[in-house]
Every structure is written in structure tokens, then in C-alpha cells.
Design a protein around this motif. Structure first.
Motif, PDB file in Angstrom:
ATOM      1  N   LYS A  38      -8.238   0.338 -65.255  1.00 61.91           N
ATOM      2  CA  LYS A  38     -10.132   0.183 -65.009  1.00 61.91           C
ATOM      3  C   LYS A  38     -10.898  -0.679 -65.743  1.00 61.91           C
ATOM      4  O   LYS A  38     -10.701  -0.433 -67.006  1.00 61.91           O
ATOM      5  N   GLN A 224     -13.246  -4.411 -59.307  1.00 62.96           N
ATOM      6  CA  GLN A 224     -12.926  -2.905 -59.408  1.00 62.96           C
ATOM      7  C   GLN A 224     -14.130  -2.682 -59.228  1.00 62.96           C
ATOM      8  O   GLN A 224     -15.806  -2.734 -60.324  1.00 62.96           O
ATOM      9  N   ASP A 226     -16.318   0.920 -60.296  1.00 60.89           N
ATOM     10  CA  ASP A 226     -16.490   1.526 -61.234  1.00 60.89           C
ATOM     11  C   ASP A 226     -16.744   3.038 -60.837  1.00 60.89           C
ATOM     12  O   ASP A 226     -17.502   4.018 -61.451  1.00 60.89           O
ATOM     13  N   ALA A 228     -13.776   5.026 -62.857  1.00 62.25           N
ATOM     14  CA  ALA A 228     -12.816   5.699 -63.761  1.00 62.25           C
ATOM     15  C   ALA A 228     -13.147   7.211 -63.590  1.00 62.25           C
ATOM     16  O   ALA A 228     -12.373   8.145 -63.804  1.00 62.25           O
ATOM     17  N   HIS A 233      -7.283   5.616 -61.710  1.00 59.40           N
ATOM     18  CA  HIS A 233      -6.814   4.317 -61.663  1.00 59.40           C
ATOM     19  C   HIS A 233      -5.111   4.458 -61.364  1.00 59.40           C
ATOM     20  O   HIS A 233      -4.427   4.457 -62.533  1.00 59.40           O
TER      21      HIS A 233
END
Length: 257
Positions: A38, A224, A226, A228, A233
Motif C-alpha cells: 500500500k 489506492q 488509504d 492500510a 492489502h
């Protein structure tokens, strides 16, 4: 058809074939390249909808470039916006038969060529004048900018000077390429240079830095979410390997039982 018309007709199909195959191959490569981490660039939206709106702003307004350097943003925006309007105006040449009346509204788009050339000139001067940019610039960077400038200037010569090109012949030639009803093209030097460089641009597109056009949509720093900290991921290739390992482990346990 004249010999020069036959040559340019062949060049069009060759360059278009290289463009479609090359760009298609690169998009497939971008699509299938694993993204194991990520790595979104902050500030990054926390939802997929936010990512979509961020990407739209990035593609249309060059948001991150604006935050980074206002002068580069100005020249880059002038070039890209001018190029977009010029390309829209050029669609009239490829539509067979009479044009829809809406094309009368885009006639002023011809002045966008000035914005395009000014933007390109600014980007070229930046590469020459700024030492740190000059240090990382390859010869291809200069050649690409010069080629685009020549394309723009040669088009402006045909539009804004007395060296007008027969627009009817241009339309018959361009639309004939689409419907395979080939015809002769004008033979003025500035028009042939303009057209030849456009074909060269199409052919080298898949192996040049111009690939940032489709590539931006596959940039993990931009596309992507955000999340995480809230969601693990796992890339598709890693997920497949994980499933295979679980299956082997289950089979091993089953044999032991």
C-alpha cells in the motif's frame, strides 16, 4: 492515387497498428504488474469514491503538479488543454460526409494551437535553463518536445497564414482512411511534415514517456485507498499463492489423518 499519397496511406496504417498493439500491450503489463504494498501518496482519500474524484482532479487539473510547481503546472496545463481542443477540432476531418452543425461551434478551437505551442516552448526552455532538469534530461526528451512544437507550428502555418492547405482534400484523405476509400492528399511541404511527424508520434508512443497518458490510471500512489490500517492489502498474485499453500496444507493434513 499519387505515389506520395500511397506512401502516407501506408504510413498511417503502420503507425496506427504499432500504436494500438504497443499501447494495448503496455496497458496489459500495467494491469498485471503486482502491487504488493500500500503506497498511496498523502493526502489520500479513505474511500474508493474519494480516489475516483482525486483521479479526476489529477487528470483534468494536474492537482499534484499545481501544488509542486506553479510555473511547470502553467506550461503543462496550457499544452495539454490546447492539445485536447486541437484534437477535438481535428475530428471533423475524419467524419465522412457532411459535418454536424455542432462542429461550427468548435471553430474557435483553432486558437488553442497557440496555447499548445506556448506551453511546449515553456517546457522546452525549462529543460534547457534549469540545471537539475537538464541533468536528468535525455536526448529523447528534447526531441519529443521539438517534434510536438514542429507539429503545432506547421499546423498553425496552414491555419493562420496565406499558405493554406486544401481542406477538402485533407478531409477526403482523412475520412477515406477510416472508410477505406483512399484519395490523394495535398502535397505542400508544411502539410507533409505535419502529417509525417504525427505518424512518427503515433509509432513511438508505446515506447516513449508519452505512456504516462494511460499509465497514470495504474499508478498505485494515486489509485489506492488509504485503508492500510483497517484492511489487509493482498495482491491478486499473492492471494493466489496463499490459497495454493492453504490447499496443499489441507491435503497434507488429510493424508496424515
Amino acid at each position: 492515387m499519387s505515389t506520395i499519397s500511397i506512401i502516407f496511406t501506408a504510413l498511417f496504417y503502420i503507425s496506427l497498428f504499432i500504436f494500438i498493439v504497443g499501447v494495448g500491450r503496455k496497458i496489459h503489463q500495467f494491469w498485471t504488474t503486482p502491487v504488493p504494498l500500500k503506497i498511496p501518496t498523502a493526502p489520500t482519500p479513505l474511500t474508493q469514491t474519494g480516489v475516483v474524484f482525486k483521479m479526476i482532479r489529477e487528470v483534468t487539473l494536474f492537482e499534484s503538479l499545481f501544488r509542486s510547481n506553479k510555473w511547470i503546472w502553467l506550461f503543462g496545463f496550457l499544452f495539454h488543454f490546447g492539445l485536447l481542443l486541437v484534437l477535438v477540432r481535428h475530428l471533423r476531418y475524419f467524419i465522412p460526409g457532411d459535418l454536424p452543425e455542432v462542429f461550427l461551434l468548435i471553430q474557435p478551437f483553432k486558437y488553442a494551437a497557440f496555447a499548445m505551442v506556448i506551453g511546449l516552448s515553456g517546457l522546452l526552455i525549462r529543460r534547457i535553463a534549469v540545471e537539475r532538469i537538464r541533468y536528468i534530461s535525455a536526448p529523447s526528451d528534447y526531441l519529443m518536445l521539438l517534434m510536438l512544437i514542429i507539429i503545432g507550428v506547421s499546423g498553425m502555418i496552414m491555419t493562420f497564414t496565406s499558405n493554406h492547405t486544401d481542406i477538402v482534400m485533407v478531409k477526403n484523405f482523412a475520412s477515406g482512411l477510416i472508410v477505406f476509400n483512399w484519395s490523394d492528399l495535398p502535397t505542400e511541404v508544411h502539410f507533409l511534415v505535419h502529417l509525417f511527424l504525427v505518424f512518427v508520434l503515433l509509432a513511438i508512443f508505446p515506447i516513449s514517456k508519452l505512456l504516462h497518458v494511460p499509465g497514470i490510471f495504474f499508478s498505485p500512489t494515486l489509485n489506492q485507498v488509504d485503508n492500510a490500517r483497517s484492511k489487509r492489502h493482498i495482491s491478486s498474485w499473492a492471494l493466489k499463492q496463499e490459497k495454493e499453500q492453504v490447499t496443499k496444507l489441507e491435503q497434507t493434513i488429510g493424508k496424515d489423518d
